[in-house]
Design a protein around this motif. Sequence first.
Motif, PDB file in Angstrom:
ATOM      1  N   ARG A 160       0.736  -1.766  -0.044  1.00 22.13           N
ATOM      2  CA  ARG A 160      -0.074  -0.078  -0.090  1.00 22.13           C
ATOM      3  C   ARG A 160       1.287   1.245   0.153  1.00 22.13           C
ATOM      4  O   ARG A 160       0.732   2.544  -0.741  1.00 22.13           O
ATOM      5  CB  ARG A 160      -0.814   0.055   1.460  1.00 22.13           C
ATOM      6  CG  ARG A 160      -2.182  -0.895   0.910  1.00 22.13           C
ATOM      7  CD  ARG A 160      -2.981  -0.542   2.596  1.00 22.13           C
ATOM      8  NE  ARG A 160      -3.882  -2.150   3.451  1.00 22.13           N
ATOM      9  CZ  ARG A 160      -4.107  -1.977   2.388  1.00 22.13           C
ATOM     10  NH1 ARG A 160      -4.634  -2.254   1.485  1.00 22.13           N
ATOM     11  NH2 ARG A 160      -5.525  -3.453   2.567  1.00 22.13           N
ATOM     12  N   ASP A 205      -3.626   1.944  -7.707  1.00 21.73           N
ATOM     13  CA  ASP A 205      -4.812   2.007  -7.008  1.00 21.73           C
ATOM     14  C   ASP A 205      -3.462   0.412  -5.958  1.00 21.73           C
ATOM     15  O   ASP A 205      -3.071  -0.308  -6.536  1.00 21.73           O
ATOM     16  CB  ASP A 205      -5.995   1.761  -7.762  1.00 21.73           C
ATOM     17  CG  ASP A 205      -6.589   1.070  -7.048  1.00 21.73           C
ATOM     18  OD1 ASP A 205      -6.619   0.428  -5.659  1.00 21.73           O
ATOM     19  OD2 ASP A 205      -7.754   0.641  -7.848  1.00 21.73           O
ATOM     20  N   PRO A 206      -3.947   1.023  -5.000  1.00 24.51           N
ATOM     21  CA  PRO A 206      -3.352  -0.269  -4.141  1.00 24.51           C
ATOM     22  C   PRO A 206      -3.886  -2.039  -4.477  1.00 24.51           C
ATOM     23  O   PRO A 206      -3.314  -3.147  -4.717  1.00 24.51           O
ATOM     24  CB  PRO A 206      -3.023  -0.177  -2.714  1.00 24.51           C
ATOM     25  CG  PRO A 206      -4.340   1.026  -2.349  1.00 24.51           C
ATOM     26  CD  PRO A 206      -4.388   2.151  -3.442  1.00 24.51           C
ATOM     27  N   ASP A 207      -4.955  -1.923  -4.934  1.00 29.72           N
ATOM     28  CA  ASP A 207      -5.665  -3.293  -5.202  1.00 29.72           C
ATOM     29  C   ASP A 207      -4.816  -3.790  -6.614  1.00 29.72           C
ATOM     30  O   ASP A 207      -4.834  -5.201  -6.465  1.00 29.72           O
ATOM     31  CB  ASP A 207      -7.295  -3.503  -5.694  1.00 29.72           C
ATOM     32  CG  ASP A 207      -8.089  -3.086  -4.511  1.00 29.72           C
ATOM     33  OD1 ASP A 207      -7.452  -3.248  -3.377  1.00 29.72           O
ATOM     34  OD2 ASP A 207      -9.272  -2.358  -4.744  1.00 29.72           O
ATOM     35  N   LYS A 208      -4.600  -3.267  -7.299  1.00 29.10           N
ATOM     36  CA  LYS A 208      -3.389  -3.451  -8.522  1.00 29.10           C
ATOM     37  C   LYS A 208      -2.593  -4.381  -7.753  1.00 29.10           C
ATOM     38  O   LYS A 208      -2.390  -5.597  -8.196  1.00 29.10           O
ATOM     39  CB  LYS A 208      -2.372  -3.279  -8.753  1.00 29.10           C
ATOM     40  CG  LYS A 208      -1.490  -3.035  -9.997  1.00 29.10           C
ATOM     41  CD  LYS A 208      -0.927  -2.387 -11.025  1.00 29.10           C
ATOM     42  CE  LYS A 208      -0.127  -3.246 -11.451  1.00 29.10           C
ATOM     43  NZ  LYS A 208       0.290  -1.951 -12.803  1.00 29.10           N
ATOM     44  N   TYR A 209      -1.941  -4.142  -6.866  1.00 33.53           N
ATOM     45  CA  TYR A 209      -1.254  -5.527  -5.956  1.00 33.53           C
ATOM     46  C   TYR A 209      -1.880  -6.265  -5.463  1.00 33.53           C
ATOM     47  O   TYR A 209      -1.410  -7.544  -5.152  1.00 33.53           O
ATOM     48  CB  TYR A 209      -0.244  -4.531  -4.772  1.00 33.53           C
ATOM     49  CG  TYR A 209       0.573  -3.637  -5.892  1.00 33.53           C
ATOM     50  CD1 TYR A 209       1.153  -3.595  -7.278  1.00 33.53           C
ATOM     51  CD2 TYR A 209       1.008  -2.007  -5.519  1.00 33.53           C
ATOM     52  CE1 TYR A 209       2.213  -2.936  -8.083  1.00 33.53           C
ATOM     53  CE2 TYR A 209       2.333  -1.407  -6.416  1.00 33.53           C
ATOM     54  CZ  TYR A 209       2.548  -1.671  -7.583  1.00 33.53           C
ATOM     55  OH  TYR A 209       3.131  -1.221  -8.109  1.00 33.53           O
ATOM     56  N   TYR A 210      -2.764  -6.062  -4.491  1.00 29.85           N
ATOM     57  CA  TYR A 210      -3.213  -6.266  -2.979  1.00 29.85           C
ATOM     58  C   TYR A 210      -4.141  -7.826  -3.800  1.00 29.85           C
ATOM     59  O   TYR A 210      -4.133  -8.801  -3.548  1.00 29.85           O
ATOM     60  CB  TYR A 210      -4.117  -5.691  -2.026  1.00 29.85           C
ATOM     61  CG  TYR A 210      -3.285  -5.690  -0.872  1.00 29.85           C
ATOM     62  CD1 TYR A 210      -2.068  -4.759  -1.099  1.00 29.85           C
ATOM     63  CD2 TYR A 210      -3.515  -6.306   0.266  1.00 29.85           C
ATOM     64  CE1 TYR A 210      -1.602  -4.437  -0.300  1.00 29.85           C
ATOM     65  CE2 TYR A 210      -2.880  -5.468   1.400  1.00 29.85           C
ATOM     66  CZ  TYR A 210      -2.028  -4.603   1.694  1.00 29.85           C
ATOM     67  OH  TYR A 210      -1.351  -4.526   2.100  1.00 29.85           O
ATOM     68  N   GLU A 211      -4.904  -7.340  -5.201  1.00 32.15           N
ATOM     69  CA  GLU A 211      -5.909  -8.099  -5.352  1.00 32.15           C
ATOM     70  C   GLU A 211      -5.249  -8.323  -7.230  1.00 32.15           C
ATOM     71  O   GLU A 211      -4.855  -9.781  -7.026  1.00 32.15           O
ATOM     72  CB  GLU A 211      -7.367  -7.360  -5.752  1.00 32.15           C
ATOM     73  CG  GLU A 211      -7.842  -7.170  -4.961  1.00 32.15           C
ATOM     74  CD  GLU A 211      -8.004  -7.882  -3.929  1.00 32.15           C
ATOM     75  OE1 GLU A 211      -8.800  -9.340  -5.035  1.00 32.15           O
ATOM     76  OE2 GLU A 211      -8.370  -7.776  -3.197  1.00 32.15           O
ATOM     77  N   GLY A 212      -4.668  -8.106  -7.595  1.00 26.77           N
ATOM     78  CA  GLY A 212      -4.319  -7.955  -9.623  1.00 26.77           C
ATOM     79  C   GLY A 212      -3.161  -9.246  -9.364  1.00 26.77           C
ATOM     80  O   GLY A 212      -3.476  -9.771 -10.116  1.00 26.77           O
ATOM     81  N   GLU A 260       0.961  -8.413  -0.210  1.00 25.87           N
ATOM     82  CA  GLU A 260       1.040  -7.839  -0.084  1.00 25.87           C
ATOM     83  C   GLU A 260       1.358  -6.402   0.864  1.00 25.87           C
ATOM     84  O   GLU A 260       1.882  -5.515   1.262  1.00 25.87           O
ATOM     85  CB  GLU A 260       0.012  -8.211   1.390  1.00 25.87           C
ATOM     86  CG  GLU A 260      -1.772  -8.588   1.033  1.00 25.87           C
ATOM     87  CD  GLU A 260      -2.616  -9.419   2.084  1.00 25.87           C
ATOM     88  OE1 GLU A 260      -1.849  -9.350   3.088  1.00 25.87           O
ATOM     89  OE2 GLU A 260      -3.269 -10.313   1.306  1.00 25.87           O
ATOM     90  N   ARG A 286      -0.806 -14.746  -7.512  1.00 26.90           N
ATOM     91  CA  ARG A 286      -1.022 -14.745  -8.388  1.00 26.90           C
ATOM     92  C   ARG A 286      -0.982 -14.886 -10.032  1.00 26.90           C
ATOM     93  O   ARG A 286      -1.980 -16.044 -10.662  1.00 26.90           O
ATOM     94  CB  ARG A 286      -1.738 -12.968  -8.843  1.00 26.90           C
ATOM     95  CG  ARG A 286      -3.320 -13.184 -10.132  1.00 26.90           C
ATOM     96  CD  ARG A 286      -4.450 -12.779 -10.004  1.00 26.90           C
ATOM     97  NE  ARG A 286      -5.308 -12.281 -11.246  1.00 26.90           N
ATOM     98  CZ  ARG A 286      -5.883 -13.501 -10.782  1.00 26.90           C
ATOM     99  NH1 ARG A 286      -6.029 -14.512  -9.993  1.00 26.90           N
ATOM    100  NH2 ARG A 286      -6.659 -13.764 -11.842  1.00 26.90           N
TER     101      ARG A 286
END
Length: 388
Positions: free
Chosen positions: A20, A29-36, A40, A238
């Motif tokens: 983050r 967007d942190p979701d690129k790392y956390y989700e994409g 974490e 991922r």
Amino acid sequence: MSVGIDEISFYTSNYYLDLRTLAEVQQTDPDKYYEGIGQEKMGMAAPDEDVVTMAANAALPLIERVGTDAVSTLMFATETGIDQSKAAGVYVHRLLGMNNNCRVVEMKQACYSATAAIQMACALVARQPEKKVLVIASDVARYDLDSPGEATQGCGAVAMLISANPRLLEIDPEVGNHTEDVMDFWRPNYRATALVDGKYSTKIYLRALKKAWENFREVSSLAFDDFSHFCYHLPFSRMAQKAHQHLAKLNKADLTPEQIEGQIEDTLLYNRIIGNSYTASMYIGLTSLLENCKQNIAGKKIGFFSYGSGCVAEFFSGTVVAGYEKYLHRSEHKAMLDEREEVSYEKYLELYRYPDPRDGSDLTIEKVTTGRFRLAGFNQHKREYVAS
Ligand code: CAA
């Protein structure tokens, strides 16, 4: 007689950067790392840590249990080589006080080499079943700042004792291999960070999975449905999810997406908060599975896909041994991960840029690591390691 992994222990640095924080600085967007990419946190080695100190820290609990005379061979797998000639494992051999009759060798083929080491260790043990072989995989994953790979950095080492009648995992002799000369990720001798064609590397990873699996199916009687879980090389979590969906589709698996995810999700837990540890990553994934799977998986078949860019890939299988849960280092690993310190972006840059003298200059490094072994400095072109 069965041969395989008798004990497994890993180590990672005390420092991590939350992705983050990286996302905020990069205005991503942190979701690129956390989700994409499914990551974490990434481990950052302390200035007085490298592949040798991490390896010795990982292996210490195993050597403390079996004794310094029990191991006939130490195989050190890494793609963060520190010397063109001397095997990094020789320093580990001294730090752990191992017997002078124990041979040491270093193995290289990107993230794959720990698997080659394990197969060779199994062959050595099959030949002399009273002997044990220590396989250590240790790496610091480094990419250029502001490159797409930056968020997939990390560091870690894993140590595995290979023996006859192992207490954790029996490894089957049948393997599927795929080797192909490609330039997806490499690090010339003059560079500290890897060069990578990121998107291309993910395509080659999936192609190598298909080819290695097809070769495995030619030599093994096991089919996709025979496996309860799968461990993949983990450049980022991922990647394993994509790979496993790919393999399930190739095999027309009659499973829900949740069931497919359930076959790998416990292998990803440590990697998500450590980052890529190259040669060590799949085996830290196995540790994550054994230590975190809620069901008892004794007797279950595990599939392994080991991938090293360049590229060499291998699919192999193993059976979890009854009683395995008694021989894990779960609480020590949990404590190590829980006690880590989060760093600011500025501190991350400081760690990233800490001098790694390549011109032969001398350097004294103050004690920072919380690990038992440290790199104290460089003197007359020699790396100086001490127990702290
Ligand atoms: N919310 C959720 N998801 C988001 C998002 C958001 N806001 N923004 C982007 N994403 C998703 C994207 O859609 C993408 O998902 P898909 O792959 O499913 O399409 C994912 O996040 C990543 O986004 P990008 O493709 O835009 O990411 P990138 O191009 O900046 O970087 C990468 C990805 C190329 C893999 C890069 O991380 C990289 O170069 N990594 C190093 C190379 C690597 O690890 N390769 C793996 C195979 S090689 C190997 O395995 C050996 C090894 O260890 C290196």
